[in-house]
Each structure stands twice: as structure tokens, then as C-alpha cells.
Design an enzyme around this catalytic site. Sequence first.
Site, PDB file in Angstrom:
ATOM      1  N   ASP A   1      -2.812 -10.376  -3.055  1.00 47.99           N
ATOM      2  CA  ASP A   1      -3.427  -9.952  -1.790  1.00 47.99           C
ATOM      3  C   ASP A   1      -4.897  -9.604  -2.053  1.00 47.99           C
ATOM      4  O   ASP A   1      -5.269  -9.226  -3.162  1.00 47.99           O
ATOM      5  CB  ASP A   1      -2.670  -8.719  -1.259  1.00 47.99           C
ATOM      6  CG  ASP A   1      -3.117  -8.274   0.131  1.00 47.99           C
ATOM      7  OD1 ASP A   1      -2.443  -8.650   1.105  1.00 47.99           O
ATOM      8  OD2 ASP A   1      -4.140  -7.549   0.233  1.00 47.99           O
TER       9      ASP A   1
ATOM     10  N   HIS B   1       0.807  -1.227   0.000  1.00 43.99           N
ATOM     11  CA  HIS B   1       0.000   0.000   0.000  1.00 43.99           C
ATOM     12  C   HIS B   1       0.843   1.281   0.000  1.00 43.99           C
ATOM     13  O   HIS B   1       0.284   2.381  -0.034  1.00 43.99           O
ATOM     14  CB  HIS B   1      -0.951   0.019   1.202  1.00 43.99           C
ATOM     15  CG  HIS B   1      -2.030  -1.022   1.138  1.00 43.99           C
ATOM     16  ND1 HIS B   1      -2.893  -1.118   0.067  1.00 43.99           N
ATOM     17  CD2 HIS B   1      -2.369  -2.042   1.981  1.00 43.99           C
ATOM     18  CE1 HIS B   1      -3.723  -2.138   0.262  1.00 43.99           C
ATOM     19  NE2 HIS B   1      -3.420  -2.716   1.412  1.00 43.99           N
TER      20      HIS B   1
ATOM     21  N   ASP C   1      -4.879 -12.907   2.676  1.00 44.20           N
ATOM     22  CA  ASP C   1      -6.154 -12.415   3.211  1.00 44.20           C
ATOM     23  C   ASP C   1      -7.332 -12.596   2.258  1.00 44.20           C
ATOM     24  O   ASP C   1      -8.461 -12.234   2.600  1.00 44.20           O
ATOM     25  CB  ASP C   1      -6.040 -10.950   3.672  1.00 44.20           C
ATOM     26  CG  ASP C   1      -5.338 -10.050   2.672  1.00 44.20           C
ATOM     27  OD1 ASP C   1      -4.980 -10.512   1.575  1.00 44.20           O
ATOM     28  OD2 ASP C   1      -5.141  -8.857   2.997  1.00 44.20           O
TER      29      ASP C   1
ATOM     30  N   HIS D   1      -6.454  -7.087  -1.133  1.00 45.94           N
ATOM     31  CA  HIS D   1      -6.608  -5.649  -1.385  1.00 45.94           C
ATOM     32  C   HIS D   1      -5.758  -5.229  -2.580  1.00 45.94           C
ATOM     33  O   HIS D   1      -4.714  -5.822  -2.852  1.00 45.94           O
ATOM     34  CB  HIS D   1      -6.174  -4.845  -0.146  1.00 45.94           C
ATOM     35  CG  HIS D   1      -6.896  -5.226   1.107  1.00 45.94           C
ATOM     36  ND1 HIS D   1      -6.370  -6.127   2.022  1.00 45.94           N
ATOM     37  CD2 HIS D   1      -8.104  -4.866   1.583  1.00 45.94           C
ATOM     38  CE1 HIS D   1      -7.228  -6.275   3.020  1.00 45.94           C
ATOM     39  NE2 HIS D   1      -8.297  -5.528   2.775  1.00 45.94           N
TER      40      HIS D   1
END
Length: 357
Positions: A207, A171, A297, A209
Site C-alpha cells: 500500500d 492502519h 493507492d 501508506h
Amino acid sequence: MSLPVPVVWSEDCLRHEPGGEVWLGVLDQGTEVPARAVVLRDALAAAGAPVVPARPHGEQILRAVHDPDLVDHLAGVWQAWVEAGFPAQYGRDRVVPYVFPTAGLLAGLPLRSPPAVHGRAGRFCYDTMTLVGPGSWAAIRGAVDAALTAADLVSSGERVAYALCRPPGHHVTRAAYGGSCYLNNAAAAAQALRTAGARRVAVIDIDAHHGNGTQMIFYERPDVWYGSLHVDPGAGWFPHYAGYASERGRGDGDGFNRNLPLPPGTGDDDWLAAVDALCAEARALGPDAVVVSLGLDAAATDPESPLQVTEAGYRAAGRMVASLAPTVLIQEGGYDLPSLGALAVAALDGAAAGAHG
Ligand code: SP5
Ligand code: ZN
């Protein structure tokens, strides 16, 4: 047979104790905890993977992918926070910003570096969930060193290597951290592979996200392609402002970015079809090396995303991505402690099969 993938690890990664995350104004317990790294290391070691210590690296690669001011800020902000008296006099035992210099606030004014650390804290950070404490910098550097050591292993002939990075990194943009990430481990690995001679690098981010940081670091570059599948930010998921299918790169990088947002509830079949689509696009580039942002995740067991991927899904994904080219796997998210170890073993087991099969 034992798991033939080196696991690069730094003990320093345990020293980051964010102490929770401020979400919607309330300090929650937080999910990016030191125990994640212990669980991952122990499960992979138990599966027979060789655990290799991260080797310290200088800041040259880091300063190529990040604004050097971000690196300096993270290195010094805890000390400045202590010297300003926030833990001792005000009961603020972690660095959390409260003013953010958004484009709307500045409206064209120059971005200053406020002398007060509590003002400066928002200059490089875009959310309230990514706290800094006394051991954070050591862990942040340990995670980058693990990524760079895994990249070194692959550059010197290893077919696949895994860096057990904690805190995670995808991120983090060139100049701003957030999303439980501080420096971009995957971007550092990709840049290191380029520096070591790979002409084209494909980053595949699985991931749950969107890896908005990695996307933007390479957004105008054709030498590092970025592809991601993730839960649709348009359906209400972090990072909210990036990860849409229309983001395709800019300038020289136009066409070298691919986002495949997925609806909440997506399970193995559709998730693996998206992994396959990313792999097909990456393969067409003829990459000399691959970096995988391996978030766990997307698992059905994970509390932080609505994707429904199983261990078998992660094993199949590992096999697909690692069959493309020499591969550096970078640990990103993954928060369900009881299932995390088996998910990582499955992904690395698949990657070993893809690499050697
Ligand atoms: C690396 C990575 O997976 N970062 C994920 C950051 C997204 N976190 C979003 C958190 C949204 C709020 N979570 C509620 C849990 C309450 N603590
Ligand atoms: Zn994630």
C-alpha cells in the site's frame, strides 16, 4: 486464459457507508466508498476470477491480534450512539470522536472507559477520518471473514487467494483504529496462517501508506515478519508517526520489521527495486506463507498518494511477492475508481504467474 485466483467476497462489505471523513476539521466527501468494492469485484469477475463467498468465522483470531475491548467497542458503538440520541436529536449521523486520551493527556492516569459514548468514542480511535455508521460493523466483520476465508484456502492448499476486504485494515493497531480502517484484516490472516501451522509468516505491505497497525501488532514477535514500502512519513504523509526506517522491531521481534520509506514521485523502477529488496529479506527467512497488504493507492492515477506506479509495476510486484510462498492477498487502499479495476487485475495476474511459474 481466465484469472486463476479465487476472489473472496462478502456482500456485507458494501454496508459500510462512512459518509465522508473529517479532515482538518472539515467534513470532506471521503474516498473510501462502497463503489470501490463494486469496481474491484466486477473487474476481477470480468477477468474470469472465481468469486467465492466469505465464510463466517468466530472471534478467536480477532481477539488474538486485537484488544478484545476494541472488538466489543466497534460491535456496539453505533447502537450506543443511537441510544444516546446523537443522530436523531443532534444531527450527528456518524460516530466521530472529539476527545482523544493521548499519552500527554493521561500523564500516567489509568485509561478509563467513559460511560458517555461521545467520550468513549476517542478511546479506541486515533483520527477524525474514520467514521462509524449503521452498517459499518457488518462490513468490518465481512472484511475480516473474507481475509480469514482466503487464509483458510491457502492453508488447505490453494497457492494464492485474494480477499476483497472493505473496509481496509492495515492502519489498525492492537487497540486503536484509524486511517479508514477498523480491524486489521492482514494481521488476522497472518495469525490464522500461524494457527493453521505456518511456522513463519512474512507480511509484505505495498500500500502507498505505511501499515502502522500491522507493524505494531507484530512488533515484538519473530514469527511474523513485517516489511513495507510506502511514501515517506517524514516527507509529510499519513500515518505521520510511524513508518520510519529506524523502526526494526523490539524485544523478541528485534530485526523482524523493515520499513523502506520512498520519496514522493517514486515510479516503477525504484518502487520495484524496493519490492525486490523486501522479497529478498523475506525469502531469507524461509516463510511458510506470505500475506500481502495489496493497496492500489501507489498508482500514478491515485489521488491519495504521490507515488507513480503503473499497472505494469503492480503486475511485476504481484509476480515477485507470490513467488515466495503460498500467498494471501489482502485488499487495502486504492481510491481512483476509473483505474482501480485494471490495477487489481494486473496485480492478481502477476501473482498467478509468480505462484504457478
Ligand atoms: C488504507 C488506506 O489507504 N488508508 C489511507 C488513509 C490515509 N488517508 C489520509 C487522508 C489525508 C487527507 N486526504 C485528503 C482528501 C480529502 N478528502
Ligand atoms: Zn493507503
